[in-house]
Design a protein around this motif. Structure first.
Motif, PDB file in Angstrom:
ATOM      1  N   GLY A  57       0.954  -1.101   0.098  1.00 26.64           N
ATOM      2  CA  GLY A  57       0.081   0.091  -0.195  1.00 26.64           C
ATOM      3  C   GLY A  57       0.863   1.355   0.118  1.00 26.64           C
ATOM      4  O   GLY A  57       0.177   2.293   0.002  1.00 26.64           O
ATOM      5  N   LEU A  58       2.161   1.112   0.144  1.00 27.71           N
ATOM      6  CA  LEU A  58       3.064   2.243   0.052  1.00 27.71           C
ATOM      7  C   LEU A  58       3.444   2.741  -1.632  1.00 27.71           C
ATOM      8  O   LEU A  58       4.094   2.061  -2.036  1.00 27.71           O
ATOM      9  CB  LEU A  58       4.275   2.054   0.810  1.00 27.71           C
ATOM     10  CG  LEU A  58       5.197   3.092   1.024  1.00 27.71           C
ATOM     11  CD1 LEU A  58       4.635   4.244   1.818  1.00 27.71           C
ATOM     12  CD2 LEU A  58       6.464   2.365   1.676  1.00 27.71           C
ATOM     13  N   THR A  59       3.121   3.788  -1.989  1.00 23.52           N
ATOM     14  CA  THR A  59       3.134   4.235  -3.227  1.00 23.52           C
ATOM     15  C   THR A  59       3.398   5.731  -2.948  1.00 23.52           C
ATOM     16  O   THR A  59       2.847   6.456  -1.819  1.00 23.52           O
ATOM     17  CB  THR A  59       2.036   4.174  -4.260  1.00 23.52           C
ATOM     18  OG1 THR A  59       1.134   4.847  -3.772  1.00 23.52           O
ATOM     19  CG2 THR A  59       1.778   2.566  -4.256  1.00 23.52           C
ATOM     20  N   HIS A  60       4.145   6.477  -3.850  1.00 26.69           N
ATOM     21  CA  HIS A  60       4.320   7.779  -4.029  1.00 26.69           C
ATOM     22  C   HIS A  60       2.936   8.540  -3.594  1.00 26.69           C
ATOM     23  O   HIS A  60       2.805   9.803  -2.869  1.00 26.69           O
ATOM     24  CB  HIS A  60       5.145   8.334  -4.951  1.00 26.69           C
ATOM     25  CG  HIS A  60       6.612   7.965  -4.511  1.00 26.69           C
ATOM     26  ND1 HIS A  60       7.117   6.826  -5.052  1.00 26.69           N
ATOM     27  CD2 HIS A  60       7.734   8.748  -4.410  1.00 26.69           C
ATOM     28  CE1 HIS A  60       8.502   6.716  -4.935  1.00 26.69           C
ATOM     29  NE2 HIS A  60       8.684   7.898  -4.446  1.00 26.69           N
ATOM     30  N   ARG A  61       2.039   8.117  -4.525  1.00 23.05           N
ATOM     31  CA  ARG A  61       0.810   8.943  -4.741  1.00 23.05           C
ATOM     32  C   ARG A  61       0.162   8.864  -3.378  1.00 23.05           C
ATOM     33  O   ARG A  61      -0.710   9.914  -2.868  1.00 23.05           O
ATOM     34  CB  ARG A  61       0.033   8.361  -5.882  1.00 23.05           C
ATOM     35  CG  ARG A  61      -1.454   8.963  -5.952  1.00 23.05           C
ATOM     36  CD  ARG A  61      -2.089   8.218  -7.084  1.00 23.05           C
ATOM     37  NE  ARG A  61      -1.436   8.729  -8.481  1.00 23.05           N
ATOM     38  CZ  ARG A  61      -2.001   7.878  -9.578  1.00 23.05           C
ATOM     39  NH1 ARG A  61      -3.005   7.324  -9.776  1.00 23.05           N
ATOM     40  NH2 ARG A  61      -1.445   8.344 -10.682  1.00 23.05           N
TER      41      ARG A  61
END
Length: 211
Positions: free
Chosen positions: A41-45
Motif C-alpha cells: 500500500g506504500l506508493t508515492h501517490r
C-alpha cells in the motif's frame, strides 16, 4: 488490549507543510501507510494523499522506493534518539530501570505505527541492501544509547549486552502489537515488561558476558 483505529498523521489535518517539515510529513505518512496497509500500500501517490500534499510532492523529495523506505527508517530513528536523549542516555537522577520500562510502554501506547512499520521494513530489508544498511546503522546507534543506560545500571560489558537486551525489548513490544501479547490487559503487559526486564538486568549484573 483493545485495538483502536489509528488516526492519520497531524500533517494530513493541517495546512500543507513546507521544507524540512514537509520531509517529516512525508516520512510520517509513509510510516502510517506501511503500518496500516503494508508495503504493497506504500506508493508515492498514496503518501501524497495521506500527508495532504500536492500530487508529486513525495516523488520530488524521494524519487525512488528505496529512498522512501529509508526515509521511514531514518524518521523512526530520529524519534527514538530524541526519546533516548540523542545518545547521551536519560537525564541524571532518573530510575534507569524505570526509564527503560517507561520507554517500552510509551512506544507501544503512543507509537504503534512505528513498531509495526519497523517490523515490516526489517523483513523487506533482507531483500534490499540499502534498506538493510539503514536498519543496521539505526540499530547500532540505538544500542549505543542503550549501552550508556546499562553501564549506569552496573551491567558488565554494556556495549555487548546491549544487543540481547534490545532484542528482548523488541520481542516484547512486537508481541504486544502483532502477536499473542495483544490479548493481555494493559496491567498484565506492564507487569510482564517489568518482571522480564528486571530479571534480565539482574542476571546480566551477575554474569560476565562472554564472546
Amino acid at each position: 488490549m483493545t485495538k483502536k483505529a489509528r488516526s492519520a498523521p497531524a500533517a494530513q489535518r493541517s495546512a500543507a507543510p513546507l521544507g524540512e517539515d514537509r520531509r517529516a510529513a512525508i516520512a510520517d505518512a509513509a510510516i502510517h501507510l506501511v503500518a496500516t496497509r503494508g508495503l504493497r500500500g506504500l506508493t508515492h501517490r498514496a503518501v501524497d494523499e495521506q500527508a495532504g500534499l500536492p500530487p508529486g510532492s513525495t516523488s520530488y523529495y524521494l524519487r525512488t522506493r528505496d529512498a522512501l523506505l529509508s526515509a521511514c527508517v531514518n524518521r523512526m530513528l530520529e524519534r527514538d534518539l530524541a526519546r533516548g536523549s540523542a545518545g547521551t542516555g536519560p537525564p541524571p537522577g532518573l530510575d534507569l530501570e524505570e526509564f527503560l520500562v517507561g520507554m517500552m510502554l510509551q512506544l507501544v501506547r503512543e507509537r504503534p505505527d512505528d513498531l509495526v512499520a519497523r517490523y515490516e521494513l526489517s523483513l523487506e530489508a533482507s531483500r534490499r541492501p540499502d534498506l538493510h544498511t539503514a536498519i543496521i546503522e539505526g540499530g547500532r546507534r540505538l544500542r549505543e544509547t542503550l549501552a550508556t543506560v546499562l553501564a549506569a545500571l552496573g551491567v558488565p560489558d554494556p556495549e555487548k549486552t546491549a544487543w540481547p537486551v534490545a532484542a528482548m525489548m523488541d520481542g516484547l513490544m512486537y508481541d504486544r502489537v502483532a502477536g499473542a501479547g495483544s490479548s493481555l490487559s494493559d496491567d498484565a503487559f506492564e507487569n510482564a515488561v517489568r518482571t522480564s526486564l528486571s530479571a534480565l538486568l539482574t542476571g546480566l549484573r551477575q554474569a560476565k558476558y562472554s564472546e
